[in-house]
Design a protein around this motif. Structure first.
Motif, PDB file in Angstrom:
ATOM      1  N   LEU A  29       0.816  -1.212   0.000  1.00 40.82           N
ATOM      2  CA  LEU A  29       0.000   0.000   0.000  1.00 40.82           C
ATOM      3  C   LEU A  29       0.854   1.269   0.000  1.00 40.82           C
ATOM      4  O   LEU A  29       0.446   2.294  -0.560  1.00 40.82           O
ATOM      5  CB  LEU A  29      -0.937   0.010   1.212  1.00 40.82           C
ATOM      6  N   ARG A  30       2.026   1.215   0.633  1.00 42.03           N
ATOM      7  CA  ARG A  30       2.907   2.384   0.648  1.00 42.03           C
ATOM      8  C   ARG A  30       3.304   2.778  -0.773  1.00 42.03           C
ATOM      9  O   ARG A  30       3.237   3.944  -1.164  1.00 42.03           O
ATOM     10  CB  ARG A  30       4.161   2.080   1.475  1.00 42.03           C
ATOM     11  N   VAL A  31       3.710   1.802  -1.560  1.00 41.43           N
ATOM     12  CA  VAL A  31       4.109   2.072  -2.946  1.00 41.43           C
ATOM     13  C   VAL A  31       2.899   2.474  -3.780  1.00 41.43           C
ATOM     14  O   VAL A  31       2.967   3.399  -4.589  1.00 41.43           O
ATOM     15  CB  VAL A  31       4.796   0.832  -3.539  1.00 41.43           C
ATOM     16  N   ARG A  33       0.122   3.908  -2.750  1.00 43.31           N
ATOM     17  CA  ARG A  33      -0.419   5.207  -2.350  1.00 43.31           C
ATOM     18  C   ARG A  33       0.486   6.362  -2.793  1.00 43.31           C
ATOM     19  O   ARG A  33       0.007   7.388  -3.253  1.00 43.31           O
ATOM     20  CB  ARG A  33      -0.612   5.249  -0.841  1.00 43.31           C
ATOM     21  N   THR A  34       1.800   6.183  -2.613  1.00 45.70           N
ATOM     22  CA  THR A  34       2.724   7.271  -2.935  1.00 45.70           C
ATOM     23  C   THR A  34       3.112   7.304  -4.412  1.00 45.70           C
ATOM     24  O   THR A  34       3.538   8.336  -4.924  1.00 45.70           O
ATOM     25  CB  THR A  34       4.015   7.160  -2.100  1.00 45.70           C
ATOM     26  N   GLY A  35       2.993   6.157  -5.073  1.00 46.02           N
ATOM     27  CA  GLY A  35       3.435   6.090  -6.458  1.00 46.02           C
ATOM     28  C   GLY A  35       4.940   6.209  -6.585  1.00 46.02           C
ATOM     29  O   GLY A  35       5.461   6.613  -7.626  1.00 46.02           O
ATOM     30  N   ARG A  36       5.670   5.827  -5.532  1.00 40.55           N
ATOM     31  CA  ARG A  36       7.135   5.951  -5.516  1.00 40.55           C
ATOM     32  C   ARG A  36       7.759   4.669  -4.979  1.00 40.55           C
ATOM     33  O   ARG A  36       7.194   3.994  -4.113  1.00 40.55           O
ATOM     34  CB  ARG A  36       7.553   7.140  -4.652  1.00 40.55           C
ATOM     35  N   VAL A  37       8.933   4.349  -5.515  1.00 46.89           N
ATOM     36  CA  VAL A  37       9.669   3.172  -5.067  1.00 46.89           C
ATOM     37  C   VAL A  37      11.020   3.566  -4.467  1.00 46.89           C
ATOM     38  O   VAL A  37      11.912   2.724  -4.338  1.00 46.89           O
ATOM     39  CB  VAL A  37       9.865   2.174  -6.231  1.00 46.89           C
ATOM     40  N   SER A  38      11.164   4.829  -4.099  1.00 41.69           N
ATOM     41  CA  SER A  38      12.426   5.338  -3.575  1.00 41.69           C
ATOM     42  C   SER A  38      12.841   4.555  -2.331  1.00 41.69           C
ATOM     43  O   SER A  38      12.058   4.371  -1.406  1.00 41.69           O
ATOM     44  CB  SER A  38      12.289   6.817  -3.215  1.00 41.69           C
ATOM     45  N   ALA A  79       3.680 -10.262  -4.561  1.00 43.93           N
ATOM     46  CA  ALA A  79       3.491 -10.227  -6.012  1.00 43.93           C
ATOM     47  C   ALA A  79       2.778  -8.940  -6.426  1.00 43.93           C
ATOM     48  O   ALA A  79       3.110  -8.328  -7.451  1.00 43.93           O
ATOM     49  CB  ALA A  79       2.691 -11.445  -6.466  1.00 43.93           C
ATOM     50  N   ARG A  80       1.833  -8.491  -5.625  1.00 41.62           N
ATOM     51  CA  ARG A  80       1.130  -7.241  -5.922  1.00 41.62           C
ATOM     52  C   ARG A  80       2.074  -6.044  -5.775  1.00 41.62           C
ATOM     53  O   ARG A  80       2.004  -5.077  -6.551  1.00 41.62           O
ATOM     54  CB  ARG A  80      -0.084  -7.090  -5.012  1.00 41.62           C
ATOM     55  N   LEU A  81       2.956  -6.105  -4.778  1.00 43.95           N
ATOM     56  CA  LEU A  81       3.949  -5.044  -4.616  1.00 43.95           C
ATOM     57  C   LEU A  81       4.861  -4.982  -5.835  1.00 43.95           C
ATOM     58  O   LEU A  81       5.151  -3.893  -6.361  1.00 43.95           O
ATOM     59  CB  LEU A  81       4.766  -5.297  -3.349  1.00 43.95           C
ATOM     60  N   CYS A  82       5.322  -6.135  -6.294  1.00 47.69           N
ATOM     61  CA  CYS A  82       6.203  -6.169  -7.459  1.00 47.69           C
ATOM     62  C   CYS A  82       5.492  -5.628  -8.689  1.00 47.69           C
ATOM     63  O   CYS A  82       6.081  -4.871  -9.477  1.00 47.69           O
ATOM     64  CB  CYS A  82       6.673  -7.605  -7.712  1.00 47.69           C
ATOM     65  N   ARG A  83       4.235  -5.982  -8.856  1.00 45.89           N
ATOM     66  CA  ARG A  83       3.478  -5.483 -10.006  1.00 45.89           C
ATOM     67  C   ARG A  83       3.331  -3.965  -9.951  1.00 45.89           C
ATOM     68  O   ARG A  83       3.442  -3.274 -10.975  1.00 45.89           O
ATOM     69  CB  ARG A  83       2.095  -6.142 -10.041  1.00 45.89           C
ATOM     70  N   GLU A  84       3.113  -3.437  -8.749  1.00 46.54           N
ATOM     71  CA  GLU A  84       2.981  -1.993  -8.588  1.00 46.54           C
ATOM     72  C   GLU A  84       4.298  -1.294  -8.885  1.00 46.54           C
ATOM     73  O   GLU A  84       4.340  -0.244  -9.552  1.00 46.54           O
ATOM     74  CB  GLU A  84       2.523  -1.682  -7.167  1.00 46.54           C
ATOM     75  N   ALA A  85       5.413  -1.874  -8.386  1.00 41.82           N
ATOM     76  CA  ALA A  85       6.730  -1.279  -8.614  1.00 41.82           C
ATOM     77  C   ALA A  85       7.084  -1.283 -10.096  1.00 41.82           C
ATOM     78  O   ALA A  85       7.638  -0.303 -10.621  1.00 41.82           O
ATOM     79  CB  ALA A  85       7.781  -2.034  -7.814  1.00 41.82           C
TER      80      ALA A  85
END
Length: 223
Positions: A29-31, A33-38, A79-85
């Protein structure tokens, strides 16, 4: 009446599932919501994704059913995190699939050789120790050297450190399972690499909260 030993195993399994939800969901959700992978490491995300089948195999071989369910929960959200990144950053789009494929292929080869030699348990355990290092160290490096750590979830890293302590307990065989060295290594590295990243993310958020209040005063604290 549930025997004391079985009750402890059930309680530990439930705790692991809760920990995986508390770790994996905020990271995703962090990635999102922010749209960032920093601050995140594409190599780490890919290595973890490719290692999912091996972690499942270790849980089955150890008959650690609570760990098996917890691993499935974590794998879904990872897997959802990776897809978002991958959607957000072109660099992640190139690295994550390659790292996952290389990890999966390497672990499969090690498993085949280990089975042929009659050392399947040992080979899987040792390979997951290497995978743990391959995931944890790049994550720590990225998290500590990045100027911006907006992609790192404070809650996820804090929970990951707690999860590391739980895996150390499970790996020691204190929950009714056999001693699992790969879990011990995973737990120790989770603690060592998540605590510094969590602290860095907390400090970064605190600095961001202070800066907007200083700007109207004209004190020159603008980022």
């Amino acid at each position: 009446m549930i025997p004391a030993g079985a009750g402890w195993v059930l309680a530990t399994g439930a705790a692991l599932i809760a920990v995986e939800l508390a770790r994996a969901v905020p990271a995703w959700l962090r990635v999102r919501r922010t749209g960032r992978v920093s601050g995140l490491s594409a190599v780490s995300l890919g290595v973890l994704l490719g290692s999912v089948p091996a972690w499942l195999a270790v849980a089955v071989l150890a008959q650690a059913w609570g760990v098996l369910v917890a691993t499935l929960v974590w794998a879904f959200f990872h897997a959802r995190l990776c897809r978002e990144a991958v959607r957000i950053d072109p660099g992640f789009r190139a690295v994550i699939p390659r790292a996952a494929a290389a990890t999966l292929a390497g672990l499969a080869l090690i498993g085949i050789v280990g089975e042929a030699m009659g050392l399947l348990r040992v080979s899987i355990g040792m390979s997951l120790v290497a995978v743990t290092a391959a995931y944890s160290l790049p994550a720590l490096w990225s998290g500590m050297r990045a100027a911006d750590v907006a992609g790192i979830s404070v809650l996820a890293t804090a929970v990951s450190a707690v999860e590391g302590a739980i895996y150390v307990v499970v790996g020691m065989g204190w929950t009714g399972t056999a001693v699992i060295p790969s879990y011990l290594a995973f737990g120790a590295l989770a603690i060592a690499t998540n605590v510094p990243r969590c602290w860095r993310a907390v400090a970064h958020r605190a600095r961001e909260r202070r800066l907007p209040r200083a700007e109207p005063l004209g004190l020159g604290f603008e980022p």
